[in-house]
Design an enzyme around this catalytic site. Structure first.
Site, mmCIF file in Angstrom:
data_model
loop_
_atom_site.group_PDB
_atom_site.id
_atom_site.type_symbol
_atom_site.label_atom_id
_atom_site.label_comp_id
_atom_site.label_asym_id
_atom_site.label_seq_id
_atom_site.Cartn_x
_atom_site.Cartn_y
_atom_site.Cartn_z
ATOM 1 N N HIS A 86 -3.492 4.629 2.732
ATOM 2 C CA HIS A 86 -3.859 3.713 1.653
ATOM 3 C C HIS A 86 -4.323 2.390 2.279
ATOM 4 O O HIS A 86 -3.772 1.948 3.294
ATOM 5 C CB HIS A 86 -2.674 3.470 0.710
ATOM 6 C CG HIS A 86 -3.109 2.773 -0.546
ATOM 7 N ND1 HIS A 86 -3.344 1.417 -0.585
ATOM 8 C CD2 HIS A 86 -3.412 3.254 -1.773
ATOM 9 C CE1 HIS A 86 -3.758 1.091 -1.800
ATOM 10 N NE2 HIS A 86 -3.814 2.189 -2.541
ATOM 11 N N GLU A 156 -11.363 5.431 -2.540
ATOM 12 C CA GLU A 156 -10.949 4.166 -3.151
ATOM 13 C C GLU A 156 -11.714 3.022 -2.487
ATOM 14 O O GLU A 156 -11.295 2.541 -1.414
ATOM 15 C CB GLU A 156 -9.445 3.924 -2.934
ATOM 16 C CG GLU A 156 -8.537 4.938 -3.567
ATOM 17 C CD GLU A 156 -7.168 4.343 -3.916
ATOM 18 O OE1 GLU A 156 -6.839 4.336 -5.108
ATOM 19 O OE2 GLU A 156 -6.447 3.878 -3.034
#
Ligand code: 13P
Length: 236
Positions: A86, A156
């Site tokens: 992430h 993302e």
């Protein structure tokens, strides 16, 4: 069925989790829904019958790594997925250098990986070299382990996370197409790709018209159980 992955990040307290479960229990389809709460609350979702994952794993299986959590310990809490790479981990914890190693640990322990990739700054066109580099670094030492089912990419764009802004439909569509094609051409793997970054009730209908999205990795919007009920009902 599209996946709905709820990344709570470092949010919510026990009372909020109790309320969350109260609101969604028996009202939501569980098959395509995965919760990634903070570690202390993973077992609460697991015990309520939901699929759960961790937001990260340690790069070591066990040992003297103060403050980290082992994949073996997380498995005891019921995880079947983990997010790896992430952007917040890459930024605050220097995770770039552990990605390949963490994927290896997860897959050898039969835990499915949601691998996050995405460019930092809004671009005029897709930064194919950057995306290829993130993909290839993650894949290179794990080719014997990765298959169509055990690794999912979450695209993302970092600039979109928490900003309320999303890329244009065409940009998301082209990027996801590029990611799938690169992985198929180079590794002969058909990969699923999620979109993440400011997914909300305001843009879910727009996102649903984009071709190639296999699901969503949702941050802020997933903190309210009513929002997830709503999104889940739209994706049925
Ligand atoms: P937001 O949905 O809050 O933009 O967060 C996206 C994200 O980082 C999910 O992993």
């Amino acid at each position: 069925m599209k996946l709905i992955c709820c990344n709570f990040k470092m949010n919510l307290l026990k009372k909020d989790i109790i309320n969350y479960l109260d609101v969604i229990n028996n009202k939501i389809k569980k098959d395509n829904l995965i919760f990634f709460p903070s570690i202390p609350y993973i077992s609460m979702f697991n015990e309520a019958g939901f699929k759960v994952g961790s937001q990260d794993i340690s790069f070591k299986e066990l040992g003297s790594i103060t403050g980290d959590t082992s994949i073996l310990q997380l498995k005891e809490l019921g995880i079947s997925y983990t997010i790896i790479g992430h952007s917040e981990r890459r930024e605050y914890f220097d995770d770039d250098k552990y990605i390949s190693n963490k994927i290896n640990l997860a897959l050898t322990n039969s835990i499915k990986v949601i691998l996050c990739i995405g460019e930092k700054i809004k671009q005029e066109k897709i930064d194919t070299e950057f995306l290829k580099k993130e993909i290839d670094e993650a894949f290179k030492n794990n080719l014997n382990l990765i298959n169509n089912n055990n690794l999912i990419i979450a695209y993302e764009p970092i600039w979109a996370i928490g900003s309320g802004e999303i890329p244009s439909n065409i940009c998301i569509e082209e990027t996801i197409f590029f990611i799938k094609k690169h992985i198929f051409d180079k590794y002969k793997i058909n990969i699923n790709v999620l979109y993440g970054g400011s997914v909300s009730l305001d843009n879910i209908d727009i996102l649903e018209s984009v071709k190639g999205i296999d699901g969503y990795l949702i941050g802020g919007c997933s903190l309210k159980p009513e929002n997830i009920l709503n999104i889940s009902s739209k994706l049925m």
